[in-house]
Design an enzyme around this catalytic site. Sequence first.
Site, PDB file in Angstrom:
ATOM      1  N   LEU A 171      11.474 -20.058  -5.049  1.00 44.42           N
ATOM      2  CA  LEU A 171      10.396 -19.231  -4.491  1.00 44.42           C
ATOM      3  C   LEU A 171       9.110 -19.357  -5.321  1.00 44.42           C
ATOM      4  O   LEU A 171       9.157 -19.336  -6.549  1.00 44.42           O
ATOM      5  CB  LEU A 171      10.843 -17.764  -4.501  1.00 44.42           C
ATOM      6  N   HIS A 209       2.650   3.866  -9.063  1.00 47.38           N
ATOM      7  CA  HIS A 209       2.488   2.430  -9.307  1.00 47.38           C
ATOM      8  C   HIS A 209       3.702   1.872 -10.038  1.00 47.38           C
ATOM      9  O   HIS A 209       4.116   0.736  -9.797  1.00 47.38           O
ATOM     10  CB  HIS A 209       1.203   2.167 -10.091  1.00 47.38           C
ATOM     11  N   ARG A 267      -0.248   9.417  -9.906  1.00 46.72           N
ATOM     12  CA  ARG A 267      -0.455   8.117  -9.256  1.00 46.72           C
ATOM     13  C   ARG A 267       0.135   6.985 -10.109  1.00 46.72           C
ATOM     14  O   ARG A 267       0.660   6.012  -9.575  1.00 46.72           O
ATOM     15  CB  ARG A 267      -1.954   7.872  -9.024  1.00 46.72           C
ATOM     16  N   ASP A 301       0.840  -1.208   0.000  1.00 47.66           N
ATOM     17  CA  ASP A 301       0.000   0.000   0.000  1.00 47.66           C
ATOM     18  C   ASP A 301       0.873   1.255   0.000  1.00 47.66           C
ATOM     19  O   ASP A 301       2.009   1.231   0.479  1.00 47.66           O
ATOM     20  CB  ASP A 301      -0.921  -0.023   1.237  1.00 47.66           C
ATOM     21  N   GLY A 306       0.121   5.663  -4.116  1.00 48.63           N
ATOM     22  CA  GLY A 306      -0.473   6.969  -4.393  1.00 48.63           C
ATOM     23  C   GLY A 306       0.117   8.045  -3.494  1.00 48.63           C
ATOM     24  O   GLY A 306       0.474   9.136  -3.956  1.00 48.63           O
TER      25      GLY A 306
END
Length: 245
Positions: free
Chosen positions: A131, A37, A33, A20, A23
Amino acid sequence: MPDPRFDPDLIPRHIAIIMDGNGRWAKAHGLSRRKGHEAGGERVREIVRTCGEWGIQVLTLYAFSSENWSRPAMEVKALMFLLRDYLQQEREELNKNNVRLMAIGNLERLPKAARKELDISMEYTSKNTGLILNLALSYGGRDEIVRVVQNLAGDCVEGRMRPAEITPEAISNRLDTAGLPDPDLIIRTAGEMRISNFLLWQASYAEYYATSAFWPDFSSEELAKAIAEYQRRTRKFGGLESGEE
Ligand code: IPE
Ligand code: IPE
Ligand code: MG
């Protein structure tokens, strides 16, 4: 190789991250924004590499929630383009690092181009043994549980199953995460203290770690801090610590 700072016996098998703050990071840097990202995508590359090196078995990244579809169409579009590009560009690198790509969520809702790259990358890396990078895409814990309940109800109505056979294992085996261990450590960046519909069933005994760092600033050093904190916790799973009476 696990980093020498860690206790090799207490390495979380499964780390799940709520990425999170893209933004807010962008806003703090006077950027759009979309740029936030993009910076977040760069961080994904680094953290995936680090988790592979540190011997983590599963890394689940919450990349797009079922509720994120309600964002402005422009932002959703930008995120889907980014996803498509990431899958295309990283395929070779993931494969080289023995990473196996998986995905959870309502993948039917993804745009065709992104879905296609996802399918190609999952197939391409399916034999890898390092992984497991598990991307949560169009993912919501409630949506996932509803799909399981529909599936179980269907089997009961059709007579393939009795209601008494609906056990925690039967539910786990039908979740999108079937076959994966539950998360040991859930990390949320950008300071929020909520779960936002992430791995609701699977998180029942996960250790939760929150940091104020925005996702684009979440370096391998930050991850090391989270793992170190995890290793200091005492997990009890509802029981008592050994030696406690
Ligand atoms: C996380 O960053 C990325 C997604 C949810 C897709 P946000 O876009 O939620 O960033 P903030 O919360 O607005 O800072
Ligand atoms: C959670 O972040 C979802 C992802 C990181 C993909 P959000 O930014 O969507 O969560 P809320 O809206 O703050 O709860
Ligand atoms: Mg957010």
